[in-house]
Design an enzyme around this catalytic site. Structure first.
Site, PDB file in Angstrom:
ATOM      1  N   ASP A  12       0.538  -0.941   0.000  1.00 27.31           N
ATOM      2  CA  ASP A  12      -0.276   0.053   0.102  1.00 27.31           C
ATOM      3  C   ASP A  12       1.074   1.050   0.233  1.00 27.31           C
ATOM      4  O   ASP A  12       0.534   2.596  -0.536  1.00 27.31           O
ATOM      5  CB  ASP A  12      -0.887   0.509   1.415  1.00 27.31           C
ATOM      6  CG  ASP A  12      -2.247   1.036   1.466  1.00 27.31           C
ATOM      7  OD1 ASP A  12      -2.314   1.357   0.026  1.00 27.31           O
ATOM      8  OD2 ASP A  12      -2.625   0.408   2.134  1.00 27.31           O
ATOM      9  N   HIS A  50      -6.713   5.464   6.959  1.00 32.90           N
ATOM     10  CA  HIS A  50      -5.615   5.602   7.026  1.00 32.90           C
ATOM     11  C   HIS A  50      -5.763   6.446   7.547  1.00 32.90           C
ATOM     12  O   HIS A  50      -6.457   7.157   8.327  1.00 32.90           O
ATOM     13  CB  HIS A  50      -6.459   6.259   5.175  1.00 32.90           C
ATOM     14  CG  HIS A  50      -5.476   5.518   4.245  1.00 32.90           C
ATOM     15  ND1 HIS A  50      -4.433   5.279   2.961  1.00 32.90           N
ATOM     16  CD2 HIS A  50      -5.744   3.281   4.327  1.00 32.90           C
ATOM     17  CE1 HIS A  50      -4.281   4.116   2.238  1.00 32.90           C
ATOM     18  NE2 HIS A  50      -4.707   3.117   2.941  1.00 32.90           N
ATOM     19  N   CYS A  64      -3.587   5.651  -1.499  1.00 28.86           N
ATOM     20  CA  CYS A  64      -4.406   4.512  -3.364  1.00 28.86           C
ATOM     21  C   CYS A  64      -4.210   5.522  -4.507  1.00 28.86           C
ATOM     22  O   CYS A  64      -4.789   7.090  -4.733  1.00 28.86           O
ATOM     23  CB  CYS A  64      -5.618   4.088  -2.730  1.00 28.86           C
ATOM     24  SG  CYS A  64      -6.306   3.019  -4.292  1.00 28.86           S
ATOM     25  N   ASN A  73      -1.348   5.426   4.985  1.00 31.25           N
ATOM     26  CA  ASN A  73      -1.913   4.589   6.020  1.00 31.25           C
ATOM     27  C   ASN A  73      -1.703   5.666   7.559  1.00 31.25           C
ATOM     28  O   ASN A  73      -0.372   6.025   7.605  1.00 31.25           O
ATOM     29  CB  ASN A  73      -1.416   3.251   6.080  1.00 31.25           C
ATOM     30  CG  ASN A  73      -1.334   2.796   4.887  1.00 31.25           C
ATOM     31  OD1 ASN A  73      -1.254   3.065   3.513  1.00 31.25           O
ATOM     32  ND2 ASN A  73      -2.738   1.278   4.789  1.00 31.25           N
TER      33      ASN A  73
HETATM   34  P1  HMG Z   1      -8.767  -4.812 -17.070  1.00 33.09           P
HETATM   35  O1  HMG Z   1      -8.831  -3.664 -17.750  1.00 33.09           O
HETATM   36  O2  HMG Z   1     -10.688  -4.289 -16.416  1.00 33.09           O
HETATM   37  O3  HMG Z   1      -8.390  -5.671 -17.478  1.00 33.09           O
HETATM   38  O4  HMG Z   1      -8.436  -4.368 -15.550  1.00 33.09           O
HETATM   39  P2  HMG Z   1      -9.210  -6.986 -18.128  1.00 33.09           P
HETATM   40  O5  HMG Z   1     -10.149  -8.444 -17.124  1.00 33.09           O
HETATM   41  O6  HMG Z   1     -10.117  -6.958 -19.609  1.00 33.09           O
HETATM   42  O7  HMG Z   1      -8.165  -7.394 -19.045  1.00 33.09           O
HETATM   43  C1  HMG Z   1      -6.820  -6.721 -19.514  1.00 33.09           C
HETATM   44  C2  HMG Z   1      -5.509  -6.943 -20.037  1.00 33.09           C
HETATM   45  O8  HMG Z   1      -4.676  -7.034 -18.348  1.00 33.09           O
HETATM   46  C3  HMG Z   1      -5.475  -8.742 -20.840  1.00 33.09           C
HETATM   47  O9  HMG Z   1      -5.014  -9.053 -21.737  1.00 33.09           O
HETATM   48  C4  HMG Z   1      -5.261  -9.181 -18.847  1.00 33.09           C
HETATM   49  O10 HMG Z   1      -4.968 -10.528 -19.523  1.00 33.09           O
HETATM   50  C5  HMG Z   1      -4.411  -8.864 -18.703  1.00 33.09           C
HETATM   51  P3  HMG Z   1      -4.540  -8.818 -23.079  1.00 33.09           P
HETATM   52  O11 HMG Z   1      -5.716 -10.115 -22.813  1.00 33.09           O
HETATM   53  O12 HMG Z   1      -5.739  -7.874 -23.380  1.00 33.09           O
HETATM   54  O13 HMG Z   1      -3.798  -9.352 -23.998  1.00 33.09           O
HETATM   55  N1  HMG Z   1      -4.480  -9.021 -17.252  1.00 33.09           N
HETATM   56  C6  HMG Z   1      -3.235  -9.295 -16.512  1.00 33.09           C
HETATM   57  N2  HMG Z   1      -1.628  -8.803 -15.805  1.00 33.09           N
HETATM   58  C7  HMG Z   1      -1.122  -9.331 -15.494  1.00 33.09           C
HETATM   59  N3  HMG Z   1      -1.914  -9.113 -13.695  1.00 33.09           N
HETATM   60  C8  HMG Z   1      -3.183  -9.431 -13.705  1.00 33.09           C
HETATM   61  C9  HMG Z   1      -4.097  -9.014 -15.535  1.00 33.09           C
HETATM   62  N4  HMG Z   1      -5.297  -8.953 -15.012  1.00 33.09           N
HETATM   63  C10 HMG Z   1      -5.903  -8.811 -16.245  1.00 33.09           C
HETATM   64  N5  HMG Z   1      -3.526  -9.896 -12.664  1.00 33.09           N
HETATM   65  C11 HMG Z   1      -7.880  -5.456 -13.602  1.00 33.09           C
HETATM   66  C12 HMG Z   1      -8.868  -5.120 -13.865  1.00 33.09           C
HETATM   67  C13 HMG Z   1      -8.827  -6.332 -11.689  1.00 33.09           C
HETATM   68  C14 HMG Z   1      -6.879  -6.264 -14.070  1.00 33.09           C
HETATM   69  C15 HMG Z   1      -6.925  -3.889 -12.658  1.00 33.09           C
HETATM   70  O14 HMG Z   1      -8.088  -2.916 -12.916  1.00 33.09           O
HETATM   71  C16 HMG Z   1      -6.504  -3.973 -11.692  1.00 33.09           C
HETATM   72  O15 HMG Z   1      -5.219  -4.380 -11.933  1.00 33.09           O
HETATM   73  N6  HMG Z   1      -6.636  -2.679 -11.026  1.00 33.09           N
HETATM   74  C17 HMG Z   1      -5.580  -3.044  -9.555  1.00 33.09           C
HETATM   75  C18 HMG Z   1      -5.935  -1.856  -9.228  1.00 33.09           C
HETATM   76  C19 HMG Z   1      -5.110  -1.953  -7.851  1.00 33.09           C
HETATM   77  O16 HMG Z   1      -3.744  -2.675  -7.710  1.00 33.09           O
HETATM   78  N7  HMG Z   1      -5.640  -0.832  -6.511  1.00 33.09           N
HETATM   79  C20 HMG Z   1      -4.655  -0.612  -5.061  1.00 33.09           C
HETATM   80  C21 HMG Z   1      -5.097  -1.339  -4.623  1.00 33.09           C
HETATM   81  S1  HMG Z   1      -6.819  -1.166  -4.074  1.00 33.09           S
HETATM   82  C22 HMG Z   1      -5.847  -0.573  -2.158  1.00 33.09           C
HETATM   83  O17 HMG Z   1      -4.676   0.118  -2.626  1.00 33.09           O
HETATM   84  C23 HMG Z   1      -7.501  -0.661  -1.197  1.00 33.09           C
HETATM   85  C24 HMG Z   1      -6.402  -1.055  -0.083  1.00 33.09           C
HETATM   86  O18 HMG Z   1      -5.352  -1.007   0.751  1.00 33.09           O
HETATM   87  C25 HMG Z   1      -7.363  -1.183   1.074  1.00 33.09           C
HETATM   88  C26 HMG Z   1      -8.375   0.541   1.580  1.00 33.09           C
HETATM   89  O19 HMG Z   1      -7.072   1.358   1.415  1.00 33.09           O
HETATM   90  O20 HMG Z   1      -8.844   0.433   1.169  1.00 33.09           O
HETATM   91  C27 HMG Z   1      -6.651  -2.199  -0.438  1.00 33.09           C
HETATM   92 MG    MG Z   2      -5.195   1.298   2.510  1.00 31.99          MG
END
Ligand code: HMG
Ligand code: MG
Length: 330
Positions: free
Chosen positions: A41, A239, A270, A279
């Protein structure tokens, strides 16, 4: 104001200017498990990408300071979070910590089947999926509606459980959302139930933008219990945007929560919630818990030295009040 000088040589802190009771007061847990999220994070939100070797050293130093759960990285789409695009190179450098002879569990974030494949291929044994209580954040963070995201997690959790992996379910925007304002408690309870029903072992209630207050925390925890969600399955993830993270933590402890997320040095935010600041700093948390007589197993001196070192790597002082106080040179 000139930032305090950072002392890279800071060792174990002795003679803390703090009264430490022999035991926790009645109504508070004897021990709290800190779920350290700094490497994930914290670093996901840095403008510059930290070198992989530095991340590995960070994780090893956190483990040496006594942290037993360290969220190492994310197997998300590299274009969405480029700061963590080196997950394949990083995880093998720290993996030994998470084996039975190691000292720290190393959960990793996975959003979907592709992420789970990547994590399992490297030997990860603890994963975390991350849902949202609000539609706006689900769209911004996962490109899905809330229910589409839950549908995406369902096979991930089932497959992970079939492999004996431990599964954490994050829930973001449990208190307020930058687009939608205050989030109604029943809306949060519904998604929590869905995450538990699909098989998550524990939940982490995220105050993503740091707007929670202790009264709101109590209300949410009470409502979750009323819907059959046991406090033992709940962790809290605050946070510190409005300076309420410690007060919120105390409210959660008084309710019986014993898992608290925090980030070394107060790194964090984030990338998909612009109003999210750092955080709750792990050092600030350890300071408070120590003063309450609650055991954490963390060496505050080693931890502070780690955050001072990391601040040096990032080129700016830590926002943690405790890090600043303990590393201040006259
Ligand atoms: P999308 O664009 O909708 O992906 O993203 P898709 O499912 O349509 O796939 C598109 C392409 O991405 C495909 O490739 C997939 O294979 C590839 P193509 O066939 O076009 O060549 N792909 C991947 N490649 C590598 N690793 C993967 C993956 N998935 C798909 N895992 C997706 C949807 C979920 C992937 C995207 O939105 C994403 O990665 N989001 C992550 C965002 C993130 O990490 N945010 C921060 C963490 S959350 C947070 O911080 C909050 C927390 O701390 C708690 C709080 O504080 O509240 C936890
Ligand atoms: Mg967080």
């Amino acid at each position: 104001m000139t930032p305090p000088e950072l002392d890279p040589e800071l060792g174990p802190v002795v003679g803390l200017p703090m009264a430490v009771p022999a035991a926790a007061a009645e109504g508070l847990p004897a021990r709290v498990r800190i779920h350290e999220v700094g490497p994930r994070d914290g670093l996901q939100n840095e403008k510059s990408t930290v070198p992989t070797a530095t991340k590995a050293e960070f994780i090893h130093r956190l483990a040496a300071a006594g942290l037993t759960t360290i969220e190492a990285t994310s197997f998300v789409h590299p274009k969405w979070v480029p700061q963590l695009a080196d997950a394949e190179r990083l995880f093998p450098l720290v993996r030994d910590l998470g084996t039975p002879s190691g000292t720290a569990a190393l959960p990793v974030l996975v959003p979907n089947d592709r992420g789970l494949d990547r994590a399992l291929a490297l030997g990860a044994t603890r994963i975390a999926v991350f849902a949202s209580a609000t539609e706006s954040f689900a769209k911004a963070n996962l490109n899905r509606t809330v229910d589409e995201a839950l549908a995406m997690f369902e096979p991930v959790v089932a497959r992970a459980k079939a492999q004996d992996a431990h599964v954490r379910g994050y829930l973001s925007m449990c208190f307020g959302d930058p687009w939608e304002g205050p989030v109604p408690v029943p809306q949060v309870v519904r998604v929590c139930r869905a995450l538990l029903d699909m098989g998550c072992d524990e939940l982490s209630l995220g105050d993503t933008i740091g707007v929670a207050t202790p009264g709101h925390v109590r209300a949410l925890l009470t409502a979750l219990n009323a819907e059959g969600v046991p406090t033992a399955a709940l962790g809290v993830h605050f946070h510190d945007t409005y300076g309420q993270a410690l007060a919120n933590t105390l409210a959660a402890l008084q309710h019986g929560v014993t898992t608290v997320d925090a980030s070394a040095g107060g790194l964090g935010g984030c990338p998909y919630a612009k109003s999210a600041t750092g955080n709750l700093a792990t050092e600030d948390l350890v300071w408070m818990l120590t003063g309450l007589g609650i055991d954490t197993g963390v060496d505050l001196g080693l931890l502070t030295a780690t955050s001072v070192w990391m601040a040096g790597q990032l080129g700016r002082p830590s926002p943690s009040r405790t890090v600043r106080a303990l590393s201040h040179k006259e």
